[in-house]
Design a protein around this motif. Structure first.
Motif, PDB file in Angstrom:
ATOM      1  N   ALA A 161       0.805  -1.230   0.000  1.00 22.06           N
ATOM      2  CA  ALA A 161       0.000   0.000   0.000  1.00 22.06           C
ATOM      3  C   ALA A 161       0.837   1.277   0.000  1.00 22.06           C
ATOM      4  CB  ALA A 161      -0.981  -0.011   1.169  1.00 22.06           C
ATOM      5  N   PRO A 162       1.841   1.424   0.857  1.00 17.76           N
ATOM      6  CA  PRO A 162       2.602   2.677   0.823  1.00 17.76           C
ATOM      7  C   PRO A 162       3.314   2.919  -0.504  1.00 17.76           C
ATOM      8  CG  PRO A 162       2.912   1.582   2.930  1.00 17.76           C
ATOM      9  CD  PRO A 162       2.205   0.605   2.039  1.00 17.76           C
ATOM     10  N   ALA A 163       3.880   1.872  -1.098  1.00 14.34           N
ATOM     11  CA  ALA A 163       4.560   2.047  -2.389  1.00 14.34           C
ATOM     12  C   ALA A 163       3.566   2.429  -3.478  1.00 14.34           C
ATOM     13  CB  ALA A 163       5.299   0.763  -2.766  1.00 14.34           C
ATOM     14  N   LEU A 164       2.385   1.817  -3.461  1.00  9.71           N
ATOM     15  CA  LEU A 164       1.367   2.157  -4.451  1.00  9.71           C
ATOM     16  C   LEU A 164       0.873   3.584  -4.246  1.00  9.71           C
ATOM     17  CD1 LEU A 164      -0.323   1.080  -6.826  1.00  9.71           C
ATOM     18  CD2 LEU A 164      -2.023   0.316  -5.158  1.00  9.71           C
ATOM     19  N   ALA A 165       0.716   3.979  -2.988  1.00 12.77           N
ATOM     20  CA  ALA A 165       0.299   5.354  -2.692  1.00 12.77           C
ATOM     21  C   ALA A 165       1.361   6.353  -3.154  1.00 12.77           C
ATOM     22  CB  ALA A 165       0.034   5.508  -1.198  1.00 12.77           C
ATOM     23  N   ALA A 166       2.628   6.036  -2.918  1.00 14.28           N
ATOM     24  CA  ALA A 166       3.706   6.935  -3.322  1.00 14.28           C
ATOM     25  C   ALA A 166       3.758   7.101  -4.837  1.00 14.28           C
ATOM     26  CB  ALA A 166       5.034   6.417  -2.796  1.00 14.28           C
ATOM     27  N   ALA A 167       3.453   6.020  -5.552  1.00 12.90           N
ATOM     28  CA  ALA A 167       3.527   6.058  -7.015  1.00 12.90           C
ATOM     29  C   ALA A 167       2.336   6.765  -7.650  1.00 12.90           C
ATOM     30  CB  ALA A 167       3.625   4.636  -7.558  1.00 12.90           C
TER      31      ALA A 167
END
Length: 209
Positions: free
Chosen positions: A73-79
């Motif tokens: 989730a955090p990586a997807l949110a950052a992207a």
């Protein structure tokens, strides 16, 4: 254009109470050609990004905070700039996986999230986890149940933060009251329907005692 449902399976591990297991997770994408939400960003942010294919991601909705449902989730949110939404009762679980990254917003029982003109209603269904939620999309004839209800019965309740009588109450009162033709799209494994699962409630209760 009305919203459509897309399905992605990602693989990784589930870790809790000192154990680790290999798992395959269902990632659900709901939207149209322009925008979408992701239900459970599991394991592989790059694969989810590829499936989004340039669409605007409006939210990352967490059915609960076991690590296999939130690890990407955090990586997807950052992207994407999308907000991560989680029921606050699952914050203790969330912090086990992401101690330095807080969700961006809260899910609450009865809340309505709208994507591509389609409403998703949040149903708080504790038991597998304290902040577990399901998402009912009546216009799509479906409910996304995370790990609350599977083809064949309730989600597991043998580990920390889980409680068998509570998950039974959640399923009986919040899910089995939905129309029987409602398609149940789960966090792992095959889809089913409310009508296929409802007759087995007493069997599950007997099995769980």
């Amino acid at each position: 254009m009305t919203a459509r449902i897309e399905h992605l399976v990602t693989s990784g591990t589930f870790t809790l109470d000192g154990g680790t297991w290999d798992v395959d997770n269902n990632v659900w994408i709901v939207g149209d050609g322009a925008e979408a939400v992701v239900i459970d960003a599991a394991h592989d942010a790059d694969a989810i990004l590829a499936a989004l294919d340039g669409r605007t991601l409006r939210a990352i909705i967490c059915t609960h905070a076991h690590n296999d449902h939130i690890d990407a989730a955090p990586a997807l949110a950052a992207a994407t700039g999308a907000r991560i939404l989680l029921h606050p009762d699952d914050l203790p679980l969330w912090k086990q996986t992401h101690p330095d990254h807080h969700p961006d917003g809260e899910l609450t029982d009865g809340q309505t999230l709208t994507i591509a003109g389609t409403d998703l209603t949040v149903l708080h269904t504790p038991g597998h986890a304290p902040g577990a939620v399901c998402l009912h999309a009546p216009d799509l004839g479906t409910v996304f149940t995370g790990d609350t209800l599977f083809a064949g019965g309730p989600g597991a309740t043998g580990r920390s933060f889980s409680h068998f009588p509570t998950i039974i109450d959640s399923i009986r009162d919040r899910l089995l009251t939905l129309p029987p033709q409602t398609v149940v799209r789960t966090g792992h494994g095959d889809t089913t329907t409310i009508g296929a699962e409802a007759p087995h409630l007493q069997e599950w209760i007997n099995r769980g005692h």
